[in-house]
Motif scaffolding. Structure first.
Motif, short mmCIF file in Angstrom:
data_model
loop_
_atom_site.label_atom_id
_atom_site.label_comp_id
_atom_site.label_asym_id
_atom_site.label_seq_id
_atom_site.Cartn_x
_atom_site.Cartn_y
_atom_site.Cartn_z
N ILE A 79 37.99 87.49 201.89
CA ILE A 79 37.98 88.92 201.61
C ILE A 79 37.84 89.15 200.11
O ILE A 79 37.08 90.01 199.66
N ARG A 80 38.55 88.35 199.33
CA ARG A 80 38.44 88.46 197.88
C ARG A 80 37.01 88.17 197.42
O ARG A 80 36.48 88.81 196.53
N TYR A 81 36.38 87.21 198.07
CA TYR A 81 34.99 86.89 197.74
C TYR A 81 34.09 88.10 197.99
O TYR A 81 33.22 88.41 197.17
N CYS A 82 34.29 88.79 199.11
CA CYS A 82 33.52 90.00 199.41
C CYS A 82 33.66 91.00 198.27
O CYS A 82 32.68 91.59 197.80
N TYR A 83 34.89 91.18 197.83
CA TYR A 83 35.19 92.15 196.78
C TYR A 83 34.59 91.73 195.44
O TYR A 83 33.91 92.52 194.78
N GLU A 84 34.82 90.49 195.07
CA GLU A 84 34.36 90.04 193.75
C GLU A 84 32.85 90.00 193.64
O GLU A 84 32.29 90.23 192.57
N SER A 85 32.17 89.75 194.76
CA SER A 85 30.71 89.74 194.70
C SER A 85 30.16 91.14 194.45
O SER A 85 29.07 91.30 193.90
N GLN A 86 30.89 92.17 194.84
CA GLN A 86 30.47 93.55 194.57
C GLN A 86 30.95 94.03 193.20
O GLN A 86 30.33 94.88 192.58
N LEU A 87 32.05 93.46 192.74
CA LEU A 87 32.66 93.88 191.49
C LEU A 87 31.73 93.65 190.29
O LEU A 87 31.76 94.41 189.33
N ASN A 88 30.91 92.62 190.38
CA ASN A 88 29.96 92.35 189.30
C ASN A 88 29.00 93.52 189.10
O ASN A 88 28.65 93.87 187.99
N ARG A 89 28.60 94.14 190.22
CA ARG A 89 27.64 95.25 190.15
C ARG A 89 28.33 96.60 189.99
O ARG A 89 27.75 97.54 189.47
N PHE A 90 29.56 96.69 190.48
CA PHE A 90 30.30 97.96 190.44
C PHE A 90 31.68 97.71 189.83
O PHE A 90 32.66 97.57 190.56
N PRO A 91 31.77 97.66 188.50
CA PRO A 91 33.01 97.25 187.84
C PRO A 91 34.22 98.13 188.16
O PRO A 91 35.34 97.69 188.04
N LYS A 92 34.00 99.36 188.56
CA LYS A 92 35.13 100.25 188.83
C LYS A 92 35.50 100.31 190.31
O LYS A 92 36.30 101.15 190.73
N LEU A 93 34.93 99.42 191.10
CA LEU A 93 35.14 99.44 192.54
C LEU A 93 36.59 99.15 192.91
O LEU A 93 37.15 98.14 192.50
N GLU A 94 37.20 100.07 193.64
CA GLU A 94 38.52 99.81 194.22
C GLU A 94 38.78 100.80 195.34
O GLU A 94 38.05 101.77 195.52
N GLY A 95 39.81 100.52 196.12
CA GLY A 95 40.14 101.39 197.24
C GLY A 95 40.64 100.59 198.42
O GLY A 95 41.09 99.46 198.29
N LYS A 96 40.52 101.21 199.59
CA LYS A 96 41.06 100.60 200.80
C LYS A 96 39.98 100.55 201.88
O LYS A 96 39.23 101.51 202.04
N VAL A 97 39.91 99.43 202.57
CA VAL A 97 39.04 99.31 203.74
C VAL A 97 39.92 98.92 204.91
O VAL A 97 40.52 97.84 204.91
N ALA A 98 40.05 99.81 205.89
CA ALA A 98 40.82 99.50 207.09
C ALA A 98 39.86 98.99 208.16
O ALA A 98 38.88 99.66 208.49
N ILE A 99 40.13 97.80 208.65
CA ILE A 99 39.28 97.17 209.66
C ILE A 99 39.98 97.22 211.01
O ILE A 99 41.14 96.82 211.12
N LYS A 100 39.28 97.73 212.01
CA LYS A 100 39.81 97.74 213.37
C LYS A 100 39.14 96.60 214.11
O LYS A 100 37.91 96.52 214.14
N PHE A 101 39.97 95.69 214.65
CA PHE A 101 39.38 94.56 215.36
C PHE A 101 40.14 94.29 216.66
O PHE A 101 41.29 94.66 216.81
N VAL A 102 39.42 93.67 217.59
CA VAL A 102 39.97 93.38 218.91
C VAL A 102 40.07 91.87 219.09
O VAL A 102 39.06 91.16 218.99
N ILE A 103 41.30 91.40 219.31
CA ILE A 103 41.53 89.97 219.54
C ILE A 103 41.54 89.73 221.05
O ILE A 103 42.29 90.38 221.77
N THR A 104 40.70 88.82 221.50
CA THR A 104 40.60 88.55 222.93
C THR A 104 41.74 87.63 223.38
O THR A 104 42.48 87.10 222.56
N GLY A 105 41.83 87.40 224.67
CA GLY A 105 42.84 86.53 225.24
C GLY A 105 42.77 85.11 224.73
O GLY A 105 43.75 84.38 224.73
N SER A 106 41.60 84.71 224.25
CA SER A 106 41.45 83.34 223.73
C SER A 106 41.73 83.26 222.23
O SER A 106 41.71 82.18 221.66
N GLY A 107 41.95 84.41 221.59
CA GLY A 107 42.27 84.39 220.17
C GLY A 107 41.08 84.68 219.26
O GLY A 107 41.24 84.82 218.05
N SER A 108 39.88 84.75 219.85
CA SER A 108 38.72 85.09 219.02
C SER A 108 38.62 86.61 218.86
O SER A 108 39.27 87.36 219.58
#
Length: 93
Positions: A13-42
């Protein structure tokens, strides 16, 4: 347990952020991710539930990474729906 998996993968996740930070130095905030975990854990689906960063590439990157993670199998089977906020702030800036 879910937090443990998120914690273990926070470098991705930090990698995602830092790769954008180079182009957008003031980038900050919150990203809420909604995800569904299956019975097998994936992760069946992963999408942006809410975001204040105004950066589609960062949002897509985070959602994409979460989709690849493996979680402990939910007790009693079934699926688990999780919404988790990732907070992005520059350290020491």
């Amino acid at each position: 347990l879910i937090r443990k998996v998120i914690h273990a993968n926070r470098g991705q996740i930090r990698y995602c952020y830092e790769s954008q930070l180079n182009r957008f130095p003031k980038l900050e905030g919150k990203v809420a991710i909604k995800f569904v975990i299956t019975g097998s854990g994936s992760v069946a689906t992963s999408s942006v539930a809410q975001s204040t960063v105004n950066n589609a590439e960062l949002e897509t990157c985070v959602a994409g990474r979460v989709k690849t993670w493996i979680f402990p199998k939910p007790k009693g089977g079934g699926v688990v729906v999780v919404t988790y906020p990732f907070i992005f702030k520059q350290s020491g800036g």
